[in-house]
Design an enzyme around this catalytic site. Structure first.
Site, PDB file in Angstrom:
ATOM      1  N   ASP A   1       0.867  -1.177   0.000  1.00 28.87           N
ATOM      2  CA  ASP A   1       0.000   0.000   0.000  1.00 28.87           C
ATOM      3  C   ASP A   1       0.905   1.228   0.000  1.00 28.87           C
ATOM      4  OD1 ASP A   1      -2.446   1.524   0.383  1.00 28.87           O
ATOM      5  OD2 ASP A   1      -1.806   1.834   2.442  1.00 28.87           O
ATOM      6  N   SER A   2       0.284   2.399  -0.073  1.00 30.96           N
ATOM      7  CA  SER A   2       1.061   3.637   0.008  1.00 30.96           C
ATOM      8  C   SER A   2       1.495   3.952   1.433  1.00 30.96           C
ATOM      9  CB  SER A   2       0.217   4.798  -0.517  1.00 30.96           C
ATOM     10  OG  SER A   2      -0.940   4.939   0.289  1.00 30.96           O
TER      11      SER A   2
ATOM     12  N   CYS B   1      -4.200  -2.011  -1.807  1.00 33.05           N
ATOM     13  CA  CYS B   1      -4.356  -0.618  -2.218  1.00 33.05           C
ATOM     14  C   CYS B   1      -5.341  -0.611  -3.386  1.00 33.05           C
ATOM     15  CB  CYS B   1      -3.004  -0.074  -2.669  1.00 33.05           C
ATOM     16  SG  CYS B   1      -3.081   1.520  -3.478  1.00 33.05           S
TER      17      CYS B   1
ATOM     18  N   GLU C   1      -2.908   8.723   7.729  1.00 34.60           N
ATOM     19  CA  GLU C   1      -1.441   8.562   7.832  1.00 34.60           C
ATOM     20  C   GLU C   1      -0.896   9.335   9.025  1.00 34.60           C
ATOM     21  OE1 GLU C   1       1.101   6.827   6.158  1.00 34.60           O
ATOM     22  OE2 GLU C   1      -0.571   5.748   5.264  1.00 34.60           O
TER      23      GLU C   1
ATOM     24  N   THR D   1      -6.095   1.931  -5.267  1.00 36.01           N
ATOM     25  CA  THR D   1      -5.598   2.737  -6.379  1.00 36.01           C
ATOM     26  C   THR D   1      -4.769   1.856  -7.319  1.00 36.01           C
ATOM     27  OG1 THR D   1      -5.578   4.612  -4.846  1.00 36.01           O
ATOM     28  CG2 THR D   1      -4.392   4.888  -6.912  1.00 36.01           C
TER      29      THR D   1
ATOM     30  N   CYS E   1     -10.930   2.621  -0.436  1.00 37.20           N
ATOM     31  CA  CYS E   1      -9.520   2.943  -0.183  1.00 37.20           C
ATOM     32  C   CYS E   1      -9.188   2.256   1.128  1.00 37.20           C
ATOM     33  CB  CYS E   1      -9.338   4.457  -0.069  1.00 37.20           C
ATOM     34  SG  CYS E   1      -7.708   4.943   0.582  1.00 37.20           S
ATOM     35  N   THR E   2      -8.062   1.574   1.165  1.00 42.45           N
ATOM     36  CA  THR E   2      -7.780   0.755   2.356  1.00 42.45           C
ATOM     37  C   THR E   2      -7.486   1.602   3.603  1.00 42.45           C
ATOM     38  OG1 THR E   2      -5.493   0.515   1.570  1.00 42.45           O
ATOM     39  CG2 THR E   2      -7.028  -1.296   1.121  1.00 42.45           C
ATOM     40  N   HIS E   3      -7.290   2.903   3.424  1.00 41.75           N
ATOM     41  CA  HIS E   3      -7.136   3.760   4.614  1.00 41.75           C
ATOM     42  C   HIS E   3      -8.487   4.004   5.311  1.00 41.75           C
ATOM     43  CE1 HIS E   3      -3.191   4.673   2.867  1.00 41.75           C
ATOM     44  NE2 HIS E   3      -2.871   5.288   3.995  1.00 41.75           N
TER      45      HIS E   3
END
Ligand code: DGL
Length: 267
Positions: free
Chosen positions: A11-12, A74, A153, A76, A185-187
């Site tokens: 992921d990011s 992720c 984040e 995206t 979105c995984t966040h």
């Protein structure tokens, strides 16, 4: 079958931990290797070309560490780079979009499905297409939410600020009368309570990670790649930037104390 090599996921940043928790639940005998590209977060405002370069670097790293199977943690990347990466690397891979869309199509009562995701995911049209493929009659309403990833984040979930941001983004979806919302979105599962509060109890929230990990379990079984019982299970975490956000998020979100996170440079 006893295939002890780890599952790789990326992921990011911290978002992929919302996928890890389903791996721990549904695939408890599997080891994992996690990469959070937090030196380059957020991904959601980046071009497909940039994301292709990043994904290829990360997959090369995960495979060099022995990953037997890749879960794109992720959305995206699941939307934009997965098909090309599948062709390029000869390893089985799964993304979040089709399993998430199929789950939403299964649970929707009135066929009005919202998707909230990064700008890149929304623009790619991947969820819109997968939902139509899963159930052609669905009405799909997509909303980009660029402020949410930096909040997560930064550890600022469960705050008044995060609730206000979520309220703002879901307003048009509420107006559209959605009965189901994909957290695309995984966040965003870090903000589950905020979504629940903003939308009320009637709207079904879908976290695509759960259906994805179940589908991964089936695929691993079919390919003879399941870890099987016995032997050590190990979870490794790597980032490209500051390790602390991942350590903190693993503690708050997964209840894991003091996970070791190593910083690596990719090129
Ligand atoms: N968590 C990722 C996703 O599911 C990326 C978010 C971002 O970095 O913008 O889309």
């Amino acid at each position: 079958m006893n295939e002890k090599r780890p599952i790789g996921l990326f992921d990011s940043g911290v978002g992929g931990l919302t996928v890890s928790r389903h791996i721990f639940r549904y695939l408890p005998e599997e080891s994992t290797i996690y990469f959070g590209d937090n030196a380059r977060v957020p991904y959601g405002s980046r071009s497909r070309e940039e994301l292709m370069t990043f994904a290829a670097q990360i997959l090369t790293f995960l495979l060099s560490r022995g990953a037997k199977y890749i879960i794109f943690a992720c959305n995206t990347n699941s939307s934009l780079t997965l098909p090309a990466m599948r062709r390029r690397f000869g390893v089985p891979m799964i993304g979040l979009i089709e399993p998430g869309a199929a789950e939403a199509a299964r649970v929707t009562r009135r066929g009005r499905v919202g998707v909230i995701a990064t700008e890149a995911t929304v623009k790619s049209g991947a969820y819109q297409a997968a939902l139509k493929a899963a159930a052609p009659g669905l009405e799909v309403f997509a909303q980009a939410a660029p402020r949410l990833v930096p909040l997560v984040e930064g550890g600022r979930f469960g705050t008044r600020e995060s609730l206000e941001a979520v309220r703002e983004y879901v307003e048009p979806l509420k107006k559209a009368g959605i009965d189901t919302l994909i957290l695309g979105c995984t966040h965003y599962p870090f903000l589950w309570e905020e979504f629940r509060t903003a939308l009320g109890p009637e709207v079904v929230l879908v976290d695509p990670a759960e259906a994805t990990v179940k589908a991964a379990r089936e695929e691993l079984a079919r390919l003879g790649l399941l870890g099987g019982p016995g032997g050590p299970v190990e979870h490794r975490y790597y980032v490209s930037g500051d390790p602390l956000p991942l350590v903190a998020a693993a503690r708050r979100f997964l209840g894991l104390d003091g996970v070791r996170v190593e910083k690596v440079t990719l090129d």
